[in-house]
Scaffold this active site. Structure first.
Site, short mmCIF file in Angstrom:
data_model
loop_
_atom_site.label_atom_id
_atom_site.label_comp_id
_atom_site.label_asym_id
_atom_site.label_seq_id
_atom_site.Cartn_x
_atom_site.Cartn_y
_atom_site.Cartn_z
N CYS A 256 0.81 -1.22 0.00
CA CYS A 256 0.00 0.00 0.00
C CYS A 256 0.85 1.28 0.00
O CYS A 256 0.64 2.18 -0.83
CB CYS A 256 -0.98 -0.02 1.17
SG CYS A 256 -0.26 0.16 2.81
N HIS B 28 -2.67 1.51 6.84
CA HIS B 28 -3.02 1.37 5.43
C HIS B 28 -3.18 2.75 4.81
O HIS B 28 -3.62 3.70 5.46
CB HIS B 28 -4.32 0.57 5.26
CG HIS B 28 -4.60 0.20 3.83
ND1 HIS B 28 -3.84 -0.70 3.14
CD2 HIS B 28 -5.54 0.65 2.96
CE1 HIS B 28 -4.30 -0.81 1.90
NE2 HIS B 28 -5.34 0.00 1.76
N HIS C 276 -5.79 1.79 -4.34
CA HIS C 276 -4.90 1.27 -3.29
C HIS C 276 -4.50 -0.16 -3.61
O HIS C 276 -5.09 -0.81 -4.48
CB HIS C 276 -5.58 1.35 -1.91
CG HIS C 276 -6.68 0.35 -1.71
ND1 HIS C 276 -6.92 -0.28 -0.51
CD2 HIS C 276 -7.63 -0.14 -2.55
CE1 HIS C 276 -7.95 -1.10 -0.61
NE2 HIS C 276 -8.40 -1.03 -1.83
#
Length: 365
Positions: free
Chosen positions: A280, A328, A340
């Protein structure tokens, strides 16, 4: 007589227990029966019921989330390991240069000592007394003085070089110890990641093919959201409609968003920063690198790489962060959506930002 012997061998008639004795006997009998039943079933405890599909999905989600937390820690440790490696290499180069200068000074000093030994340098007063040409003597005496000054300077320089080398080696030893610690930390995080991902795969293997397919469909638009979110319908968006939805506020943000669109479909690999795979924070770092901006490597450092903005102020190119531990990150593209890299098995994709616990956003400076 025979009748007497017959009566003598007859067993006495046993009387049944009555009253308290009867109650005691019954209690002992029941206790014995319970003990026998317990012994018979001691090794056959009832098996725990198998977890439901929803429970398995919840556990898998938690394992994926924990693996991502460990991945970001791994990324941070890898940065520190790289910095420590560079410091050790730099100090080794410096020590080598200092050693070369020291050896040159020692060689020069040795040459001077050899020359003095060969000429048998006399006391200046004796040389003056024996000289038939005072002017020549004075010139030579000045040369000797200069040679003596040079020798003293060389000795002083050698002492400084030795001291400097000792300091560099001490720093190198400390950096080497730090490097070993970083590598140990790196291995611990790597082990944590691989263990959690292996556990997730084992749990998924307990589901039927239909249950696994349902889990993947539900995960298309989520990222470790837990069972309550895993059952929400997936949101799909293709590149063209998402790109046209909201214009980026400036050219740099536009380039970052364009890069992220180009990465859609590429696999998630923990620790990867492209160009063929990403995690990520590796995706957001690479996207902004394409726009000429250098971002830190981890989620918990990227959140401080610009100006904080509220959810209502989001614009394409902003970094959006999730979970209380900032574990994240995605790249906002407008319309409540982001691009993402979700997790292993889920390639880079477009997803709504409202299906994970929103933790904050940053506009890259």
């Amino acid at each position: 007589m025979a009748a007497h012997r017959k009566s003598a061998h007859r067993k006495p008639k046993q009387r049944p227990f009555t009253g308290p004795a009867a109650r005691t006997a019954a209690t002992l009998a029941l206790a014995g029966a319970a003990t026998a039943t317990s012994a018979t079933g001691a090794g056959a405890a009832p098996a725990e019921p198998a977890p439901t599909a929803a429970q398995v999905r919840a556990k898998v989600d938690r394992l994926y989330h924990d693996a991502e937390v460990a991945t970001e820690k791994y990324n941070g440790a890898k940065e520190k390991e790289a910095a420590a490696t560079k410091a050790v290499d730099t100090l080794a180069d410096e020590a080598a240069r200092r050693t070369d200068r020291l050896n040159t000074a020692r060689h020069t000093l040795g040459s001077m000592a050899t020359a003095q030994y060969r000429t048998g340098a006399l006391d200046p007063a004796v040389q003056l007394a024996l000289s038939s040409d005072p002017d020549t003597y004075l010139e030579r005496a000045a040369q000797l003085d200069r040679a003596g000054d040079r020798q003293t300077s060389l000795l002083t320089g050698i002492r400084r070089q030795l001291s400097g080398i000792a300091r560099v080696k001490a720093r190198a030893d400390r950096e080497t110890e730090a490097l070993a610690a970083r590598r140990t930390e790196l291995q611990e995080h790597r082990t944590a990641i691989t263990t959690k991902l292996a556990d997730a795969r084992k749990l998924l293997a307990t589901l039927t093919a239909d249950e696994r397919a349902a889990y993947e469909r539900a995960a298309d638009a989520t990222h470790g959201g837990g069972p309550a979110q895993a059952d929400r319908p997936a949101t799909h968006a293709d590149r063209s409609t998402a790109r046209a939805s909201v214009a980026a506020p400036d050219s740099r943000a536009g380039r970052a968003v364009a890069f992220a669109h180009g990465a859609i479909g590429k696999p998630y690999v923990w620790g990867a920063t492209g160009p063929n795979a990403f995690d990520c924070s590796g995706l957001t770092q690479a996207a902004w690198q394409a726009a000429g901006v250098s971002l830190p490597r981890t989620t918990y450092t990227q959140i401080n790489a610009g100006q904080r903005v509220s959810r209502s102020q989001l614009a394409p190119g902003d970094l959006v962060f999730f979970y209380s531990g900032i574990s994240h990150v995605g790249l906002y593209i407008g319309g409540g959506q982001m691009i993402h890299a979700p997790r292993p098995g889920a390639p880079v994709r477009i997803a709504p930002i409202d299906q994970m616990p929103f933790a904050g956003a940053t506009r890259v400076a």
